[in-house]
Scaffold this motif. Structure first.
Motif, PDB file in Angstrom:
ATOM      1  N   LYS A   1      39.451  42.061  22.891  1.00  0.00           N
ATOM      2  CA  LYS A   1      39.411  40.742  23.509  1.00  0.00           C
ATOM      3  C   LYS A   1      40.759  40.469  24.157  1.00  0.00           C
ATOM      4  N   ARG A   2      40.741  40.007  25.389  1.00  0.00           N
ATOM      5  CA  ARG A   2      41.927  39.785  26.211  1.00  0.00           C
ATOM      6  C   ARG A   2      42.619  41.096  26.600  1.00  0.00           C
ATOM      7  N   GLY A   3      41.870  42.206  26.512  1.00  0.00           N
ATOM      8  CA  GLY A   3      42.390  43.498  26.942  1.00  0.00           C
ATOM      9  C   GLY A   3      42.468  43.590  28.459  1.00  0.00           C
ATOM     10  N   VAL A   4      43.274  44.538  28.951  1.00  0.00           N
ATOM     11  CA  VAL A   4      43.527  44.670  30.385  1.00  0.00           C
ATOM     12  C   VAL A   4      43.259  46.101  30.838  1.00  0.00           C
ATOM     13  N   TYR A   5      42.505  46.222  31.919  1.00  0.00           N
ATOM     14  CA  TYR A   5      42.284  47.513  32.578  1.00  0.00           C
ATOM     15  C   TYR A   5      43.144  47.559  33.837  1.00  0.00           C
ATOM     16  N   LEU A   6      43.969  48.590  33.961  1.00  0.00           N
ATOM     17  CA  LEU A   6      44.892  48.710  35.087  1.00  0.00           C
ATOM     18  C   LEU A   6      44.534  49.906  35.954  1.00  0.00           C
ATOM     19  N   SER A   7      44.600  49.717  37.259  1.00  0.00           N
ATOM     20  CA  SER A   7      44.376  50.830  38.185  1.00  0.00           C
ATOM     21  C   SER A   7      45.374  50.762  39.333  1.00  0.00           C
ATOM     22  N   PRO A   8      46.106  51.862  39.587  1.00  0.00           N
ATOM     23  CA  PRO A   8      47.007  51.894  40.738  1.00  0.00           C
ATOM     24  C   PRO A   8      46.315  52.358  42.010  1.00  0.00           C
ATOM     25  N   THR A   9      45.026  52.697  41.881  1.00  0.00           N
ATOM     26  CA  THR A   9      44.278  53.253  43.006  1.00  0.00           C
ATOM     27  C   THR A   9      43.378  52.190  43.616  1.00  0.00           C
ATOM     28  N   LEU A  10      43.524  51.963  44.895  1.00  0.00           N
ATOM     29  CA  LEU A  10      42.723  50.968  45.600  1.00  0.00           C
ATOM     30  C   LEU A  10      41.346  51.554  45.900  1.00  0.00           C
ATOM     31  N   THR A  11      40.311  51.029  45.226  1.00  0.00           N
ATOM     32  CA  THR A  11      38.938  51.483  45.440  1.00  0.00           C
ATOM     33  C   THR A  11      38.060  50.302  45.852  1.00  0.00           C
ATOM     34  N   LEU A  12      36.850  50.621  46.295  1.00  0.00           N
ATOM     35  CA  LEU A  12      35.921  49.566  46.712  1.00  0.00           C
ATOM     36  C   LEU A  12      35.513  48.693  45.535  1.00  0.00           C
ATOM     37  N   MET A  13      35.552  49.255  44.311  1.00  0.00           N
ATOM     38  CA  MET A  13      35.087  48.514  43.139  1.00  0.00           C
ATOM     39  C   MET A  13      36.175  47.662  42.505  1.00  0.00           C
ATOM     40  N   ILE A  14      37.418  48.120  42.517  1.00  0.00           N
ATOM     41  CA  ILE A  14      38.452  47.449  41.736  1.00  0.00           C
ATOM     42  C   ILE A  14      38.758  46.046  42.255  1.00  0.00           C
ATOM     43  N   ILE A  15      38.698  45.841  43.567  1.00  0.00           N
ATOM     44  CA  ILE A  15      39.033  44.522  44.106  1.00  0.00           C
ATOM     45  C   ILE A  15      38.031  43.451  43.670  1.00  0.00           C
ATOM     46  N   PRO A  16      36.695  43.682  43.855  1.00  0.00           N
ATOM     47  CA  PRO A  16      35.764  42.655  43.362  1.00  0.00           C
ATOM     48  C   PRO A  16      35.815  42.491  41.844  1.00  0.00           C
ATOM     49  N   GLN A  17      36.070  43.588  41.105  1.00  0.00           N
ATOM     50  CA  GLN A  17      36.187  43.479  39.649  1.00  0.00           C
ATOM     51  C   GLN A  17      37.405  42.644  39.271  1.00  0.00           C
ATOM     52  N   MET A  18      38.500  42.851  39.999  1.00  0.00           N
ATOM     53  CA  MET A  18      39.714  42.089  39.731  1.00  0.00           C
ATOM     54  C   MET A  18      39.486  40.604  40.002  1.00  0.00           C
ATOM     55  N   LEU A  19      38.847  40.295  41.126  1.00  0.00           N
ATOM     56  CA  LEU A  19      38.592  38.902  41.476  1.00  0.00           C
ATOM     57  C   LEU A  19      37.620  38.251  40.491  1.00  0.00           C
ATOM     58  N   TRP A  20      36.572  38.990  40.116  1.00  0.00           N
ATOM     59  CA  TRP A  20      35.560  38.448  39.206  1.00  0.00           C
ATOM     60  C   TRP A  20      36.157  38.190  37.823  1.00  0.00           C
ATOM     61  N   THR A  21      36.888  39.175  37.281  1.00  0.00           N
ATOM     62  CA  THR A  21      37.421  39.017  35.922  1.00  0.00           C
ATOM     63  C   THR A  21      38.575  38.026  35.855  1.00  0.00           C
ATOM     64  N   SER A  22      39.184  37.724  36.986  1.00  0.00           N
ATOM     65  CA  SER A  22      40.230  36.697  36.974  1.00  0.00           C
ATOM     66  C   SER A  22      39.643  35.322  36.703  1.00  0.00           C
ATOM     67  N   LYS A  23      38.333  35.180  36.935  1.00  0.00           N
ATOM     68  CA  LYS A  23      37.659  33.897  36.727  1.00  0.00           C
ATOM     69  C   LYS A  23      36.766  33.891  35.485  1.00  0.00           C
ATOM     70  N   ILE A  24      36.185  35.044  35.178  1.00  0.00           N
ATOM     71  CA  ILE A  24      35.161  35.112  34.143  1.00  0.00           C
ATOM     72  C   ILE A  24      35.571  36.105  33.049  1.00  0.00           C
TER      73      ILE A  24
END
Length: 323
Positions: free
Chosen positions: A233-256
Protein backbone atom coordinates in the motif's frame (compact mmCIF):
# COMPACT_ATOMS: atom_id res chain seq x y z
CA UNK A 1 39.32 17.93 -33.83
CA UNK A 2 37.92 14.42 -34.25
CA UNK A 3 34.25 13.84 -33.50
CA UNK A 4 31.49 11.32 -34.11
CA UNK A 5 28.89 12.88 -36.39
CA UNK A 6 25.51 11.72 -37.68
CA UNK A 7 23.32 13.56 -40.18
CA UNK A 8 20.26 11.30 -40.14
CA UNK A 9 18.37 8.99 -37.80
CA UNK A 10 19.12 5.31 -38.04
CA UNK A 11 21.25 2.37 -36.94
CA UNK A 12 24.74 2.73 -35.41
CA UNK A 13 26.09 2.75 -38.96
CA UNK A 14 25.02 6.40 -39.33
CA UNK A 15 27.77 7.34 -36.84
CA UNK A 16 30.85 8.58 -38.69
CA UNK A 17 34.26 9.77 -37.46
CA UNK A 18 34.97 13.21 -38.92
CA UNK A 19 37.19 16.25 -38.52
CA UNK A 20 35.22 19.24 -37.27
CA UNK A 21 36.14 22.68 -35.98
CA UNK A 22 37.51 22.84 -32.46
CA UNK A 23 35.20 25.01 -30.31
CA UNK A 24 36.28 28.23 -28.61
CA UNK A 25 34.97 28.97 -25.11
CA UNK A 26 32.74 31.99 -24.55
CA UNK A 27 33.36 34.33 -21.63
CA UNK A 28 31.40 32.09 -19.21
CA UNK A 29 32.55 28.75 -20.64
CA UNK A 30 35.35 26.24 -20.18
CA UNK A 31 37.01 24.24 -22.96
CA UNK A 32 37.34 20.58 -21.96
CA UNK A 33 39.65 18.02 -23.53
CA UNK A 34 37.52 14.88 -23.29
CA UNK A 35 39.19 11.61 -22.33
CA UNK A 36 36.14 9.40 -21.74
CA UNK A 37 32.46 9.35 -22.60
CA UNK A 38 29.76 6.66 -22.54
CA UNK A 39 27.68 4.71 -25.05
CA UNK A 40 24.22 4.61 -23.49
CA UNK A 41 20.85 3.05 -24.13
CA UNK A 42 19.22 6.48 -24.00
CA UNK A 43 21.56 7.70 -26.72
CA UNK A 44 20.48 4.76 -28.90
CA UNK A 45 16.86 5.88 -28.75
CA UNK A 46 17.78 9.47 -29.58
CA UNK A 47 19.97 8.41 -32.51
CA UNK A 48 17.16 6.28 -33.94
CA UNK A 49 14.52 8.94 -33.29
CA UNK A 50 12.41 6.21 -31.74
CA UNK A 51 10.00 6.64 -30.03
CA UNK A 52 8.97 9.41 -32.40
CA UNK A 53 8.09 11.75 -29.52
CA UNK A 54 11.83 12.22 -28.87
CA UNK A 55 12.10 14.04 -32.22
CA UNK A 56 10.17 16.98 -30.82
CA UNK A 57 13.31 17.63 -28.78
CA UNK A 58 16.01 16.43 -31.20
CA UNK A 59 14.59 17.40 -34.62
CA UNK A 60 11.59 16.07 -36.54
CA UNK A 61 13.24 15.04 -39.82
CA UNK A 62 16.93 15.01 -38.94
CA UNK A 63 18.99 15.55 -35.78
CA UNK A 64 19.47 19.19 -34.76
CA UNK A 65 22.64 18.36 -32.86
CA UNK A 66 24.87 16.18 -35.01
CA UNK A 67 27.51 15.19 -32.43
CA UNK A 68 25.99 12.72 -29.93
CA UNK A 69 26.96 12.00 -26.35
CA UNK A 70 26.05 13.53 -22.99
CA UNK A 71 28.40 12.11 -20.35
CA UNK A 72 32.05 13.12 -20.27
CA UNK A 73 35.20 13.27 -18.18
CA UNK A 74 38.27 15.25 -19.10
CA UNK A 75 40.61 18.13 -18.38
CA UNK A 76 39.97 21.84 -18.73
CA UNK A 77 42.27 23.25 -21.40
CA UNK A 78 41.09 26.87 -21.42
CA UNK A 79 38.61 29.13 -19.62
CA UNK A 80 36.61 32.20 -20.62
CA UNK A 81 37.51 35.55 -19.06
CA UNK A 82 34.54 35.53 -16.67
CA UNK A 83 35.05 31.98 -15.37
CA UNK A 84 35.80 31.73 -11.64
CA UNK A 85 34.70 28.22 -10.60
CA UNK A 86 37.30 26.32 -12.63
CA UNK A 87 40.83 26.82 -13.91
CA UNK A 88 43.05 25.39 -16.62
CA UNK A 89 44.23 21.90 -15.66
CA UNK A 90 41.19 20.97 -13.55
CA UNK A 91 40.08 17.37 -14.06
CA UNK A 92 36.31 17.38 -14.36
CA UNK A 93 33.28 15.22 -15.12
CA UNK A 94 29.78 16.17 -16.12
CA UNK A 95 26.97 16.17 -18.62
CA UNK A 96 26.68 18.24 -21.78
CA UNK A 97 22.93 18.81 -21.60
CA UNK A 98 20.45 19.16 -24.45
CA UNK A 99 23.09 20.13 -27.01
CA UNK A 100 24.95 16.80 -26.56
CA UNK A 101 28.40 16.83 -28.24
CA UNK A 102 30.42 14.63 -25.84
CA UNK A 103 31.55 12.16 -28.51
CA UNK A 104 34.36 14.48 -29.54
CA UNK A 105 37.87 15.45 -28.51
CA UNK A 106 36.74 18.84 -27.16
CA UNK A 107 33.60 20.50 -25.86
CA UNK A 108 32.72 23.89 -24.39
CA UNK A 109 30.39 24.01 -21.40
CA UNK A 110 29.18 26.86 -19.18
CA UNK A 111 30.99 26.93 -15.84
CA UNK A 112 27.65 26.79 -14.01
CA UNK A 113 26.50 23.79 -16.02
CA UNK A 114 26.39 20.15 -14.94
CA UNK A 115 30.10 20.04 -14.18
CA UNK A 116 32.24 19.13 -11.14
CA UNK A 117 35.78 18.21 -10.18
CA UNK A 118 36.47 14.54 -10.93
CA UNK A 119 36.83 12.08 -8.02
CA UNK A 120 40.51 11.79 -7.16
CA UNK A 121 40.47 8.00 -6.81
CA UNK A 122 39.01 7.14 -10.22
CA UNK A 123 40.22 7.24 -13.80
CA UNK A 124 38.27 9.21 -16.39
CA UNK A 125 36.66 6.03 -17.71
CA UNK A 126 35.70 4.78 -14.25
CA UNK A 127 34.16 8.14 -13.37
CA UNK A 128 32.01 8.17 -16.52
CA UNK A 129 30.97 4.57 -15.85
CA UNK A 130 29.64 5.39 -12.40
CA UNK A 131 27.72 8.56 -12.95
CA UNK A 132 26.20 7.67 -16.34
CA UNK A 133 23.70 5.39 -14.60
CA UNK A 134 23.79 7.08 -11.20
CA UNK A 135 22.71 10.45 -12.57
CA UNK A 136 19.48 8.70 -13.62
CA UNK A 137 19.03 6.36 -10.67
CA UNK A 138 19.67 8.96 -7.95
CA UNK A 139 16.75 11.33 -8.66
CA UNK A 140 14.41 8.38 -9.21
CA UNK A 141 15.19 6.80 -5.85
CA UNK A 142 15.84 9.84 -3.67
CA UNK A 143 13.39 12.38 -5.12
CA UNK A 144 10.63 10.53 -6.97
CA UNK A 145 10.31 7.49 -4.69
CA UNK A 146 11.59 9.17 -1.50
CA UNK A 147 13.41 5.96 -0.61
CA UNK A 148 13.77 5.33 3.14
CA UNK A 149 15.96 3.09 5.26
CA UNK A 150 14.33 -0.28 5.88
CA UNK A 151 12.14 -0.23 2.77
CA UNK A 152 12.14 -3.10 0.32
CA UNK A 153 12.98 -2.36 -3.30
CA UNK A 154 13.06 -4.58 -6.38
CA UNK A 155 15.24 -3.47 -9.29
CA UNK A 156 14.44 -5.05 -12.65
CA UNK A 157 17.37 -4.89 -15.04
CA UNK A 158 19.84 -4.71 -12.16
CA UNK A 159 22.88 -5.46 -14.33
CA UNK A 160 22.60 -2.47 -16.70
CA UNK A 161 24.15 0.95 -16.22
CA UNK A 162 21.13 2.37 -14.36
CA UNK A 163 20.50 -0.89 -12.53
CA UNK A 164 24.03 -1.34 -11.15
CA UNK A 165 23.97 2.24 -9.90
CA UNK A 166 20.47 1.81 -8.43
CA UNK A 167 21.50 -1.31 -6.48
CA UNK A 168 24.40 0.55 -4.85
CA UNK A 169 22.44 3.73 -4.17
CA UNK A 170 19.50 1.84 -2.69
CA UNK A 171 21.90 0.07 -0.30
CA UNK A 172 23.47 3.41 0.60
CA UNK A 173 20.01 4.71 1.54
CA UNK A 174 19.47 1.65 3.75
CA UNK A 175 16.95 -0.31 1.69
CA UNK A 176 16.68 -4.08 1.35
CA UNK A 177 17.47 -4.73 -2.30
CA UNK A 178 16.28 -7.48 -4.63
CA UNK A 179 17.92 -7.45 -8.05
CA UNK A 180 16.51 -9.10 -11.17
CA UNK A 181 19.01 -10.18 -13.84
CA UNK A 182 20.15 -13.14 -15.93
CA UNK A 183 22.10 -16.16 -14.68
CA UNK A 184 25.48 -14.79 -15.81
CA UNK A 185 25.03 -11.59 -13.78
CA UNK A 186 23.86 -13.01 -10.46
CA UNK A 187 27.27 -12.84 -8.77
CA UNK A 188 27.88 -9.32 -10.08
CA UNK A 189 24.66 -8.02 -8.52
CA UNK A 190 25.42 -9.77 -5.24
CA UNK A 191 28.87 -8.16 -5.22
CA UNK A 192 27.25 -4.73 -5.55
CA UNK A 193 25.31 -5.31 -2.35
CA UNK A 194 21.97 -6.83 -3.37
CA UNK A 195 20.38 -8.80 -0.52
CA UNK A 196 18.52 -11.10 -2.90
CA UNK A 197 18.71 -11.85 -6.61
CA UNK A 198 16.14 -13.30 -9.00
CA UNK A 199 17.22 -15.03 -12.20
CA UNK A 200 14.63 -13.94 -14.75
CA UNK A 201 15.56 -16.85 -17.04
CA UNK A 202 14.25 -19.23 -14.37
CA UNK A 203 11.67 -17.23 -12.46
CA UNK A 204 9.07 -14.57 -13.27
CA UNK A 205 9.58 -11.94 -10.59
CA UNK A 206 6.02 -10.65 -11.04
CA UNK A 207 4.72 -13.98 -9.71
CA UNK A 208 6.63 -13.95 -6.45
CA UNK A 209 4.82 -13.65 -3.11
CA UNK A 210 7.07 -10.85 -1.83
CA UNK A 211 5.82 -7.27 -1.57
CA UNK A 212 7.87 -4.12 -2.13
CA UNK A 213 7.73 -0.46 -1.27
CA UNK A 214 9.44 0.40 -4.57
CA UNK A 215 9.77 -1.41 -7.89
CA UNK A 216 12.30 0.23 -10.18
CA UNK A 217 12.03 -1.13 -13.72
CA UNK A 218 15.43 0.16 -14.82
CA UNK A 219 15.10 -1.34 -18.32
CA UNK A 220 11.42 -0.61 -18.96
CA UNK A 221 10.61 -4.22 -19.86
CA UNK A 222 7.77 -4.74 -17.41
CA UNK A 223 4.75 -2.57 -16.62
CA UNK A 224 2.82 -1.09 -13.71
CA UNK A 225 -0.11 -3.42 -14.38
CA UNK A 226 2.13 -6.51 -14.12
CA UNK A 227 3.88 -5.24 -10.99
CA UNK A 228 0.94 -3.66 -9.16
CA UNK A 229 0.14 -6.72 -7.04
CA UNK A 230 3.73 -6.80 -5.76
CA UNK A 231 3.54 -3.27 -4.41
CA UNK A 232 2.67 -2.54 -0.82
CA UNK A 233 0.00 0.00 0.00
CA UNK A 234 1.38 3.39 -1.09
CA UNK A 235 4.05 1.53 -3.08
CA UNK A 236 5.68 3.15 -6.12
CA UNK A 237 6.48 1.74 -9.56
CA UNK A 238 9.27 3.64 -11.33
CA UNK A 239 10.19 3.57 -15.01
CA UNK A 240 12.91 5.59 -16.76
CA UNK A 241 11.62 4.42 -20.14
CA UNK A 242 8.99 6.49 -21.92
CA UNK A 243 6.34 4.06 -23.24
CA UNK A 244 2.79 4.41 -24.52
CA UNK A 245 1.48 2.80 -21.32
CA UNK A 246 3.45 4.55 -18.59
CA UNK A 247 2.09 8.06 -19.22
CA UNK A 248 -1.63 7.19 -18.89
CA UNK A 249 -0.80 4.92 -15.92
CA UNK A 250 1.10 7.75 -14.27
CA UNK A 251 -1.75 10.20 -14.82
CA UNK A 252 -4.42 7.71 -13.69
CA UNK A 253 -2.61 6.60 -10.52
CA UNK A 254 -1.85 10.18 -9.55
CA UNK A 255 -5.60 10.56 -9.03
CA UNK A 256 -6.81 7.08 -8.15
CA UNK A 257 -5.53 4.45 -5.68
CA UNK A 258 -2.66 4.38 -3.22
CA UNK A 259 -0.16 2.64 -5.51
CA UNK A 260 1.56 4.98 -7.93
CA UNK A 261 3.29 4.71 -11.30
CA UNK A 262 5.89 7.43 -11.77
CA UNK A 263 8.42 8.54 -14.36
CA UNK A 264 11.17 11.11 -13.97
CA UNK A 265 12.52 13.06 -16.93
CA UNK A 266 16.06 13.09 -15.58
CA UNK A 267 17.55 14.41 -18.82
CA UNK A 268 15.43 17.57 -18.55
CA UNK A 269 16.54 18.45 -15.03
CA UNK A 270 18.30 21.79 -14.63
CA UNK A 271 22.08 22.05 -14.77
CA UNK A 272 22.15 23.27 -11.17
CA UNK A 273 20.28 20.15 -10.00
CA UNK A 274 22.65 17.92 -11.95
CA UNK A 275 25.69 19.73 -10.57
CA UNK A 276 24.51 19.13 -7.00
CA UNK A 277 24.07 15.44 -7.81
CA UNK A 278 27.54 15.26 -9.36
CA UNK A 279 29.06 16.65 -6.16
CA UNK A 280 27.01 14.20 -4.07
CA UNK A 281 28.10 11.28 -6.26
CA UNK A 282 31.72 12.42 -6.09
CA UNK A 283 31.60 12.09 -2.31
CA UNK A 284 30.10 8.59 -2.54
CA UNK A 285 32.75 7.55 -5.06
CA UNK A 286 35.65 8.88 -3.02
CA UNK A 287 34.41 7.16 0.14
CA UNK A 288 33.90 3.84 -1.67
CA UNK A 289 30.12 3.79 -1.30
CA UNK A 290 29.65 3.15 -5.03
CA UNK A 291 31.99 1.69 -7.61
CA UNK A 292 32.08 1.42 -11.41
CA UNK A 293 30.90 -1.51 -13.49
CA UNK A 294 32.54 -1.44 -16.91
CA UNK A 295 31.70 -4.11 -19.47
CA UNK A 296 33.68 -2.94 -22.49
CA UNK A 297 35.81 -0.03 -23.68
CA UNK A 298 35.98 1.20 -27.27
CA UNK A 299 38.10 3.94 -28.86
CA UNK A 300 36.22 6.90 -30.33
CA UNK A 301 36.67 5.64 -33.91
CA UNK A 302 34.79 2.44 -32.97
CA UNK A 303 31.74 4.24 -31.58
CA UNK A 304 29.38 2.51 -34.02
CA UNK A 305 30.61 -0.89 -32.76
CA UNK A 306 30.12 0.30 -29.18
CA UNK A 307 26.50 1.14 -29.88
CA UNK A 308 25.90 -2.10 -31.72
CA UNK A 309 27.00 -3.89 -28.57
CA UNK A 310 24.78 -1.70 -26.37
CA UNK A 311 21.81 -2.55 -28.59
CA UNK A 312 22.27 -6.28 -28.02
CA UNK A 313 20.74 -5.60 -24.61
CA UNK A 314 23.32 -7.73 -22.83
CA UNK A 315 25.82 -5.22 -21.51
CA UNK A 316 26.89 -5.46 -17.87
CA UNK A 317 26.96 -2.00 -16.40
CA UNK A 318 28.55 0.50 -18.74
CA UNK A 319 30.22 0.77 -22.12
CA UNK A 320 32.94 3.43 -22.12
CA UNK A 321 34.29 5.28 -25.16
CA UNK A 322 37.88 6.45 -24.72
CA UNK A 323 39.69 9.27 -26.48
Amino acid sequence: MKAIVYQKYGSPDVLKLKEVAKPTPKDNEVLIRIYATAATTAECALRKGDPFVTRFFTGLLRPKHTIPGSELAGEIEAVGKNVSLFKKGDQVFGASGADFGAHAEYICLPEEGALAIKPNNMTYGETVAIYEGALTALPFLRDTANIQSGQKILINGASGSVGTAAVQLAKYFGAEVTGVCSTTNLELIKSLGADKVIDYTKEDFTKTSQNYDIIFDAVGKSSFSRCKNLLKKRGVYLSPTLTLMIIPQMLWTSKIGSKKAKIEYTGLRSSSEKMKDLIFLKELIETGKIKPTIDKRYPLEQSSQAYKYVETGHKKGNVVITL
